[in-house]
Design a protein around this motif. Sequence first.
Motif, short mmCIF file in Angstrom:
data_model
loop_
_atom_site.label_atom_id
_atom_site.label_comp_id
_atom_site.label_asym_id
_atom_site.label_seq_id
_atom_site.Cartn_x
_atom_site.Cartn_y
_atom_site.Cartn_z
N GLU A 88 1.09 -1.06 0.05
CA GLU A 88 0.01 0.00 -0.03
C GLU A 88 0.81 1.19 0.16
N GLU A 89 1.70 1.10 0.65
CA GLU A 89 2.74 2.48 0.64
C GLU A 89 3.59 2.61 -0.40
N VAL A 90 3.92 1.54 -1.17
CA VAL A 90 4.44 1.67 -2.49
C VAL A 90 3.51 2.18 -3.41
N ALA A 91 2.35 1.74 -3.53
CA ALA A 91 1.23 2.35 -4.38
C ALA A 91 0.90 3.80 -4.03
N ALA A 92 0.98 4.16 -2.85
CA ALA A 92 0.72 5.42 -2.80
C ALA A 92 1.81 6.58 -3.14
N ALA A 93 3.21 5.99 -2.79
CA ALA A 93 4.36 6.65 -3.40
C ALA A 93 4.14 6.81 -4.92
N LYS B 170 1.38 7.01 -6.71
CA LYS B 170 0.54 8.05 -6.81
C LYS B 170 0.90 9.38 -6.68
N ASP B 171 1.97 9.46 -5.77
CA ASP B 171 2.64 10.89 -5.25
C ASP B 171 3.94 11.14 -5.96
N GLY B 172 3.95 10.44 -7.28
CA GLY B 172 4.98 10.87 -8.29
C GLY B 172 6.34 10.13 -7.95
N PHE B 173 6.45 9.37 -7.10
CA PHE B 173 7.81 8.38 -7.02
C PHE B 173 7.56 7.42 -8.08
N ASP B 174 7.88 7.84 -9.46
CA ASP B 174 7.79 6.86 -10.60
C ASP B 174 9.15 6.57 -10.91
N THR B 175 10.19 6.78 -10.08
CA THR B 175 11.56 6.23 -10.76
C THR B 175 11.93 5.37 -9.42
N VAL B 176 12.79 4.28 -9.67
CA VAL B 176 13.15 3.35 -8.93
C VAL B 176 14.76 2.98 -9.05
N LEU B 177 15.47 2.75 -8.46
CA LEU B 177 16.80 2.36 -8.36
C LEU B 177 16.88 0.85 -8.13
N VAL B 178 17.69 0.27 -8.79
CA VAL B 178 18.05 -1.06 -8.66
C VAL B 178 19.44 -1.14 -8.27
N GLU C 220 24.04 -0.60 -1.58
CA GLU C 220 23.01 -0.08 -0.77
C GLU C 220 23.17 1.21 -0.08
N HIS C 221 24.35 1.59 0.00
CA HIS C 221 24.60 2.94 0.84
C HIS C 221 24.57 3.74 -0.33
N LEU C 222 25.25 3.48 -1.36
CA LEU C 222 25.26 4.38 -2.61
C LEU C 222 23.58 4.60 -2.90
N ALA C 223 22.85 3.83 -2.99
CA ALA C 223 21.51 4.03 -3.37
C ALA C 223 20.72 5.06 -2.49
N VAL C 224 21.07 5.18 -1.31
CA VAL C 224 20.28 6.05 -0.35
C VAL C 224 20.80 7.51 -0.89
N LEU C 225 22.04 7.77 -1.00
CA LEU C 225 22.53 9.16 -1.48
C LEU C 225 21.93 9.47 -2.68
N ILE C 226 21.99 8.53 -4.08
CA ILE C 226 21.54 8.78 -5.12
C ILE C 226 19.99 9.06 -5.27
N ALA C 227 19.36 8.33 -4.31
CA ALA C 227 17.73 8.53 -4.40
C ALA C 227 17.28 10.20 -3.73
N ARG C 228 18.01 10.37 -2.83
CA ARG C 228 18.03 11.60 -1.99
C ARG C 228 18.10 12.73 -3.14
N ASP C 229 19.37 12.62 -3.74
CA ASP C 229 19.66 13.45 -4.61
C ASP C 229 18.69 13.85 -5.98
N LEU C 230 18.31 12.58 -6.49
CA LEU C 230 17.36 12.53 -7.49
C LEU C 230 15.75 13.10 -7.23
N LYS D 54 11.99 11.85 -5.32
CA LYS D 54 10.82 11.16 -6.06
C LYS D 54 11.17 9.79 -6.48
N THR D 55 12.44 9.26 -5.76
CA THR D 55 12.78 7.86 -6.11
C THR D 55 13.09 6.75 -5.04
#
Length: 243
Positions: A4-9, A11-19, A41-51, A53-54
């Motif tokens: 449900e949280e992923v679905a809500a995100a 809808k809120d414009g979080f349409d980018t995902v890092l793998v 895993e630690h790089l992903a957090v930095l990248i998501a914050r920088d970009l 809505k990820t």
Amino acid sequence: MTFEEVAAALKDGFDTVLVPCGAIEQHGPHLPLCMDADHAEHLAVLIARDLGKTLIAPTIKVGCSSHHLALSGTISLRNETFEAVCQDYCTSLALHGFRRILLFSGHIGNFPVLADMLPRLLRATDGQVRIAAYTDSQAWIGCWRHAVQAAGGDPENVGGHADIAETSLMLKLRPESVRIDRFVRGHLGALTPDQLDLMWKNGIVSVSRNGIVGDPHGSTAAIGEQCLHDVGGLLANFFRTLD
């Protein structure tokens, strides 16, 4: 997150995902096998914050490490297995409405496999999703050298594997996992094209008996923090140019 949280995100414009992708492979006598997965895993957090809505997908922890199999504990996926896992990630995420899927790897050995599979990942999602992968190993190593020097270390000790950069990263991320009393110098200097060919054919022990390319001496948590910050910025800037 829950579904449900992923679905809500979404809808809120979080349409980018890092793998994030990693590896379970030897890193000399002083670093744990999980180095590359932890780094990703630690790089992903930095990248998501920088970009912005990820979201971050679970890390693909095992990668393509056949050139490390001579040293115990290494687990390697076949290229086609790794590609199949990446494709299943992409098709699953696309089904739920993600519109940009960004793959990167804490293990440079995954780069050529990611580059090769990218057109097939796009076909598998029928071109409905923008899929990108970071695969520039030279820029990555250059970023490490600059970061090491900026933080007061010797850039000549950067080699790309269990060296001053990776060791410093683990001193920052998981200091209890670093065997400081086991530091030893590995192959120094950039691998020549012939040495790279030899490594891919016969494994890393053909160019470095202890599995290290570079030198961990001089590693510090401060250098690790600089490396993490700078490579995170490198990747975020690359993905941002895709907009």
